[in-house]
Design a protein around this motif. Structure first.
Motif, short mmCIF file in Angstrom:
data_model
loop_
_atom_site.label_atom_id
_atom_site.label_comp_id
_atom_site.label_asym_id
_atom_site.label_seq_id
_atom_site.Cartn_x
_atom_site.Cartn_y
_atom_site.Cartn_z
N PHE A 1 25.66 7.44 -1.67
CA PHE A 1 24.57 6.89 -2.47
C PHE A 1 23.55 6.16 -1.75
N VAL A 2 23.47 5.94 -1.24
CA VAL A 2 22.47 4.96 0.26
C VAL A 2 21.65 6.68 1.01
N LEU A 3 22.11 7.47 1.08
CA LEU A 3 21.89 8.66 1.45
C LEU A 3 20.95 9.65 1.29
N ASP A 4 21.51 9.74 -0.47
CA ASP A 4 21.03 10.28 -1.33
C ASP A 4 19.50 9.30 -1.79
N VAL A 5 19.08 7.78 -2.19
CA VAL A 5 18.12 6.95 -2.35
C VAL A 5 17.16 7.80 -1.12
N ILE A 6 18.13 7.38 0.40
CA ILE A 6 16.90 8.16 0.86
C ILE A 6 15.95 8.91 1.50
N ARG A 7 16.93 11.31 0.60
CA ARG A 7 16.47 11.46 0.80
C ARG A 7 15.44 11.50 -0.68
N THR A 8 16.62 10.65 -1.79
CA THR A 8 14.49 10.71 -3.04
C THR A 8 13.75 10.63 -2.18
N ALA A 9 13.88 9.65 -1.74
CA ALA A 9 12.18 8.41 -1.43
C ALA A 9 12.00 9.52 -0.22
N ALA A 10 12.32 9.89 -0.16
CA ALA A 10 11.80 11.40 1.46
C ALA A 10 10.99 12.23 0.63
N ARG A 11 11.43 12.38 -0.34
CA ARG A 11 11.27 14.00 -1.16
C ARG A 11 9.69 13.26 -2.00
N ARG B 1 16.51 -7.97 -7.41
CA ARG B 1 15.28 -6.93 -8.86
C ARG B 1 14.51 -7.59 -8.71
N ALA B 2 14.05 -8.90 -8.71
CA ALA B 2 12.56 -9.75 -8.79
C ALA B 2 11.31 -8.90 -7.44
N SER B 3 12.11 -9.20 -6.89
CA SER B 3 11.76 -8.64 -5.24
C SER B 3 10.73 -7.88 -5.80
N ALA B 4 11.85 -6.32 -5.86
CA ALA B 4 11.62 -4.81 -6.69
C ALA B 4 10.71 -4.35 -7.09
N LYS B 5 10.54 -5.87 -8.03
CA LYS B 5 9.32 -5.80 -9.12
C LYS B 5 7.88 -5.99 -8.41
N ARG B 6 8.63 -6.79 -7.93
CA ARG B 6 7.16 -7.29 -7.72
C ARG B 6 6.06 -6.26 -6.54
N MET B 7 7.28 -5.69 -5.88
CA MET B 7 6.67 -4.23 -4.73
C MET B 7 6.44 -3.28 -4.90
N GLY B 8 7.24 -2.77 -6.80
CA GLY B 8 6.98 -1.96 -7.84
C GLY B 8 7.82 -0.75 -7.07
N ALA B 9 9.18 -1.77 -6.85
CA ALA B 9 10.03 -0.79 -5.57
C ALA B 9 10.51 0.52 -6.62
N THR B 10 10.92 1.93 -6.74
CA THR B 10 12.16 2.02 -7.72
C THR B 10 13.41 2.05 -7.45
N THR C 1 0.75 -1.63 0.23
CA THR C 1 0.02 -0.08 -0.21
C THR C 1 1.06 0.79 0.76
N LYS C 2 2.13 1.09 -0.04
CA LYS C 2 3.26 2.68 -0.01
C LYS C 2 4.08 1.98 -0.32
N PRO C 3 4.63 3.43 -1.21
CA PRO C 3 5.87 3.30 -2.24
C PRO C 3 6.81 3.01 -1.42
N SER C 4 7.93 2.21 -2.25
CA SER C 4 8.88 1.55 -2.10
C SER C 4 10.05 1.41 -2.92
N TRP C 5 11.16 1.87 -2.29
CA TRP C 5 12.35 1.50 -3.30
C TRP C 5 13.30 0.75 -2.45
N CYS C 6 14.37 0.43 -3.58
CA CYS C 6 15.44 -0.83 -3.43
C CYS C 6 16.49 0.01 -3.76
N ILE C 7 18.03 -0.56 -3.29
CA ILE C 7 18.91 -0.66 -3.46
C ILE C 7 19.37 -1.68 -3.74
#
Length: 110
Positions: free
Chosen positions: A98-108, A72-81, A52-58
């Protein structure tokens, strides 16, 4: 890995597979990691947030602990960026910016 006391323990010989891209002085992570329960993947997690919520995956392209294609398959199933990086299983340690940038992008994005 060893299974003992209901947990999966990383052996020193497995360091290269878990965090091989870390400098040697940081590889003590094997001794400080939290050993997961041996039956971890035998349980369902009802009400998972990714339904029910947006997801992100590194995805660590060099991960030898969880195969990158499985991530990648798990991320695709989740509809994750999904963000790929040439990293081991612990990009938060080997590529913290890099991880911090992903977290900041997700938060925005929420």
């Amino acid at each position: 890995m060893d299974v003992a006391d209901g947990r999966v323990w990383l052996k020193p010989s497995g360091i290269g597979c878990f965090c091989g891209d870390l400098p040697e002085e940081q590889q003590l992570v094997y001794a400080t990691h939290y050993a997961p329960a041996a039956d971890l993947f035998l349980h369902n997690a009802p009400g998972v947030a990714w339904r029910t919520k947006p997801s992100w995956c590194i995805v660590g392209n060099n991960d030898q602990t969880v195969h990158p294609d499985l991530d990648r398959a798990s991320a695709k199933r989740m509809g994750a960026t999904t963000y790929d990086i040439d990293s081991s299983h612990v990009p938060m340690l080997s590529h913290p910016d890099f991880v911090l940038d992903v977290i900041r992008t997700a938060a925005r994005g929420i």
